[in-house]
Design an enzyme around this catalytic site. Structure first.
Site, PDB file in Angstrom:
ATOM      1  N   GLU B  52      11.480  -7.281  -6.245  1.00 54.64           N
ATOM      2  CA  GLU B  52      10.735  -6.321  -5.375  1.00 54.64           C
ATOM      3  C   GLU B  52      11.290  -5.006  -4.950  1.00 54.64           C
ATOM      4  OE1 GLU B  52      10.903  -9.557  -4.934  1.00 54.64           O
ATOM      5  OE2 GLU B  52       9.141 -10.289  -4.597  1.00 54.64           O
ATOM      6  N   PHE B 114       5.555 -21.745   5.199  1.00 51.60           N
ATOM      7  CA  PHE B 114       6.156 -21.201   4.076  1.00 51.60           C
ATOM      8  C   PHE B 114       6.066 -19.850   3.735  1.00 51.60           C
ATOM      9  CE2 PHE B 114       6.339 -20.838  -0.743  1.00 51.60           C
ATOM     10  CZ  PHE B 114       8.294 -21.396  -0.888  1.00 51.60           C
ATOM     11  N   GLN B 115       7.045 -19.355   3.092  1.00 52.80           N
ATOM     12  CA  GLN B 115       7.001 -17.504   2.627  1.00 52.80           C
ATOM     13  C   GLN B 115       6.356 -17.114   3.640  1.00 52.80           C
ATOM     14  OE1 GLN B 115       6.341 -17.513  -1.431  1.00 52.80           O
ATOM     15  NE2 GLN B 115       7.986 -17.384  -2.055  1.00 52.80           N
ATOM     16  N   LYS B 164      -3.592 -14.255   2.911  1.00 44.19           N
ATOM     17  CA  LYS B 164      -4.554 -14.451   1.959  1.00 44.19           C
ATOM     18  C   LYS B 164      -6.540 -15.341   2.101  1.00 44.19           C
ATOM     19  CE  LYS B 164      -2.827 -18.095  -1.672  1.00 44.19           C
ATOM     20  NZ  LYS B 164      -2.630 -19.170  -2.016  1.00 44.19           N
ATOM     21  N   MET B 482      33.075   7.425  -5.018  1.00 47.54           N
ATOM     22  CA  MET B 482      33.378   8.279  -3.580  1.00 47.54           C
ATOM     23  C   MET B 482      34.102   7.179  -2.483  1.00 47.54           C
ATOM     24  SD  MET B 482      31.951  10.953  -2.665  1.00 47.54           S
ATOM     25  CE  MET B 482      30.674  11.718  -3.293  1.00 47.54           C
TER      26      MET B 482
END
Lengths: 186, 584
Positions: B52, B114-115, B164, B482
């Site tokens: 993502e 969940f999630q 959802k 760097m």
């Protein structure tokens, strides 16, 4: 602000604070922030203060216009003049913020806070507490034989001084609402 | 005209209404209804990413190179948390994004389902605004508002969290035109008095400099055109931040090059020595100012910015103009012309003479080599061989990013995509894919370091799947260059954890993904290899083995003012004091 850098402090226990004249001036400002009353809006405003390291001395929030979903957040904050300007700009650019008013610079304002104080004591201390409450125009809203709950409204300084007087007389608990403020006049 | 439909269909319909052509995303349980709708239509193209974070950077690359709003779609929980780095990156660089995230059903919110993650809470400080939509009837309007907020005022990322059950439920669709006018209407027109004050300062300044930033790019192509016109008409020198490159052409005569920590000598000294600084759409970032009390001590400062909170945030300015850059520049230019197009000719002539002396230092000179590829040389060759092509450059973060900014020339806005504010390693590869999706026929090159590149290399799969022929030009020094440079200068050459061990064989890696790779170690082979990369029809991984311990100069060490710049290794002994070492 006086040239000597002597300023009244909102909640200090002495009447004046003497600061290092070379240190940046720290000012106390009362801001009224009119916001859309949407979920999380308070978290958003508080998050701005904590995320950017600004101070919150006092905070009150409640819906003030149900039909248009407006809430009013009153924040008392401290900072250098540059920081205060920055706080206002940061607040004003937030999406759910409609207006930001700096009541400290926009002219005279009325500032009030409500406090409840539970004072326990017997005998002379109890009488003294009641006598002082009268002088400060605090009301007794609950009473037992060994305690009072006083309710008072006033400036934060007035509540501070009453609390200081109550401490040796048996102050057990205190609840304060934080400052609500409106500008004077129209 | 309102219609009944499910929340999931509303999402797709609202995106179509907003003219969205591409969505970068990754499916998951909490966004399945939306993916089902995406499956059943052909107007919006979905680019399936591999992570993502990649989706957000792709949307950033897409947005930055087109001027449109980038759109990403992620699932709840880990999908949303993986998006956080990208959202923060977009916030700091003011990139307009609309990110849609799935959420567990409203009746499960708060149960540690969940999630489930508190996506709104997590993303509140890293978005311009975010919304949790609990009512399907409000979904389409919220999406339309989100596009408005993302693209108006100072652009930025916004997120809409959609449970959802809201996606499944049926509600009334509100079309874009029927959406309530948002109260969020930032000021576009600059204050005329402030603009007049700015013009008056410009008429008398002896040593003026334009200091421009990403705001010019964000304001649109017209802002760049007006800027060019203004610079040409006044004859003032111009420098730009990393984010603003391309607004004024690198080939322009008034161009001083980039300023800042690794900016050009002439640009930084002009900033230090000017008597009038005109900041247009930049924000006095700490990479620009160096030590604040010593920052351009003798100049009057004008700051034009659409965000009122940018003005006087870091540097106190004499004139602040809040407004859209194009709008303000148009008014200022017209006013300056109407007042007779006055400049201080004598002062300017002397100023340019001084600048010519600084330019003569040739601060980008480096020690060449015939044995090993110098990173600067690699970029000089890349520039020479791709100049004039329809070219877009993205970068990762580190030395290569600074060298790319120094050695590549940008002639137009929206051609340079880099992570400036947040400095996100792993930005460049996905951003290059986002750019390529928007410009399928253009040459898109990600100038990378091997360490940054590995952070999101899984996105090569995306590049292959969607035939995005992105060129990964990796300046491989087997070091976190760097970090290593700072350890050399600040930490007694103790190179703690700053080398890349167990690197993959990039050529085999390219083969494993199904594309082409090449490794070059000899400077003599460089040109042919670059041409092979350009000609190859498909993604390409270029493993350019470069000098391992090359330092990036010029450099203003932390805690130093602009006029104490280091030009090369000889200047570096004991330059950074303890006070500077605590800065980043």
């Amino acid at each position: 602000m006086s040239p000597l850098n002597i300023k009244k402090s909102a909640s200090s226990h002495s009447a004046y604070e003497l600061r290092d004249p070379n240190a940046p001036v720290i000012e106390t400002h009362t801001l009224a922030v009119i916001v859309e009353n949407e979920p999380g809006v308070l978290a958003r405003v508080i998050g701005l203060f904590s995320g950017r390291g600004y101070n919150i001395d006092s905070l009150t929030v409640a819906e003030v216009d149900h039909n248009s979903h407006r809430s009013r957040i009153t924040v008392v904050t401290t900072g250098t003049p540059q920081v205060i300007v920055q706080i206002k700009a940061q607040l004003a650019r937030m999406v759910p913020v409609y207006e930001v008013h700096d009541l400290t610079v926009e002219g005279p304002s009325v500032q009030r806070e409500l406090a409840l104080m539970k004072v326990a004591g017997k005998g002379e201390a109890r009488i003294e507490a009641l006598r002082l409450a009268e002088i400060f125009r605090a009301h007794v809203v609950d009473s037992t034989l060994e305690s009072f709950v006083f309710e008072m409204t006033g400036t934060p300084e007035k509540i501070d001084s009453f609390a200081e007087l109550m401490r040796p007389l048996g102050l057990r608990e205190m609840a304060r609402t934080g400052v609500a403020a409106l500008s004077r006049g129209l | 005209m309102t219609r009944q439909m499910t929340g999931a269909r509303m999402v797709v319909q609202a995106l179509k209404d907003q003219g969205v052509e591409v969505v970068f995303g990754y499916p998951g349980g909490a966004v399945l209804p939306i993916y089902d709708e995406i499956f059943q239509q052909n107007d919006i193209r979905h680019i399936l990413v591999r992570h993502e974070q990649g989706a957000i950077h792709m949307a950033e690359g897409y947005a930055r190179s087109t001027g449109k709003v980038g759109v990403a779609l992620v699932t709840s929980g880990p999908g949303a948390t993986n998006a956080v780095t990208g959202l923060t990156d977009a916030l700091l660089d003011s990139i307009p994004l609309v990110v849609l995230s799935g959420q567990v059903p409203t009746f499960m919110i708060g149960t540690d389902a969940f999630q489930e993650a508190d996506t709104i809470g997590i993303t509140r400080p890293c978005t311009k605004h975010n919304w949790l939509v609990k009512d399907t009837d409000k979904l389409s309007e919220t999406i339309h508002q989100a596009f408005h907020v993302a693209s108006h005022g100072r652009p930025g990322p916004v997120l809409i969290d959609i449970p959802k059950d809201v996606q499944f439920a049926t509600g009334t669709y509100t079309p874009k035109e029927a959406t309530r006018v948002s109260h969020y209407q930032p000021r576009v027109k600059g204050d005329s008095e402030a603009i007049a004050a700015m013009v008056a300062l410009m008429e008398t300044a002896e040593r003026p400099v334009f200091y421009t930033g990403g705001g010019v790019i964000n304001s649109g192509v017209k802002a760049s055109q007006l800027l060019r016109e203004f610079v040409a008409a006044t004859g003032f020198p111009i420098t730009s931040t990393l984010m603003g490159l391309g607004a004024y052409p690198a080939s322009g005569t008034a161009w001083l090059g980039m300023l800042g920590m690794h900016g050009l000598y002439e640009a930084n000294l002009a900033m230090h020595g000017c008597d009038l600084m005109i900041n247009i759409g930049a924000r006095f970032d700490d990479r620009i100012t160096g030590r604040i009390p010593d920052f351009s001590p003798n100049s009057k400062k004008v700051h034009v910015d659409i965000d009122p909170s940018s003005i006087n945030k870091v540097i106190r300015v004499d004139v602040g103009v809040v407004g859209d850059i194009a709008n303000v520049l148009e008014e200022a230019l017209a006013l300056w012309k109407s007042r007779g197009s006055v400049v201080n000719k004598d002062g300017l002539a002397k100023w340019w003479k001084q600048i010519a002396e600084w330019r003569a230092v040739k601060c980008l000179t480096y020690n060449g080599s015939t044995k090993v590829i110098k990173p600067q040389y690699a970029l000089e060759r890349l520039e020479a061989l791709t100049k004039g092509m329809d070219r877009y450059i993205t970068t990762e973060v580190g030395q290569h990013q600074m060298w790319a900014a120094q050695y590549l020339g940008f002639e137009a806005p929206n051609r340079w995509m880099t992570s400036g504010g947040l400095g996100t390693m792993g930005y460049g590869l996905p951003a290059s894919i986002g750019v390529q999706i928007a410009h399928p026929d253009s040459l898109v090159i990600n100038v990378a370091g091997e360490a940054s590149w590995l952070m999101n290399m899984q996105e090569m799969g995306t590049a292959m799947q969607f035939r995005a022929p992105v060129k990964q030009f990796i300046l491989n020094n087997e070091r976190l260059g760097m970090v290593r440079q700072w350890q050399e200068l600040l930490h007694g050459e103790r190179y703690s954890q700053s080398w890349s061990e167990s690197l993959p064989d990039f050529v085999k890696l390219a083969e494993a993904f199904g594309c082409r790779g090449i490794q070059v170690t000899d400077p003599a082979d460089l040109d042919d290899a670059i041409m092979e990369m350009i000609r190859y029809d498909g993604p390409f991984i270029f493993d350019c083995r470069v000098e391992k311990h090359e330092n990036c100069f010029p450099m203003i060490p932390s805690g130093r003012p602009h006029n104490e710049m280091l030009l090369g290794d000889a200047d570096t002994q004991g330059v950074i004091k303890a006070a500077g070492a605590v800065l980043v």
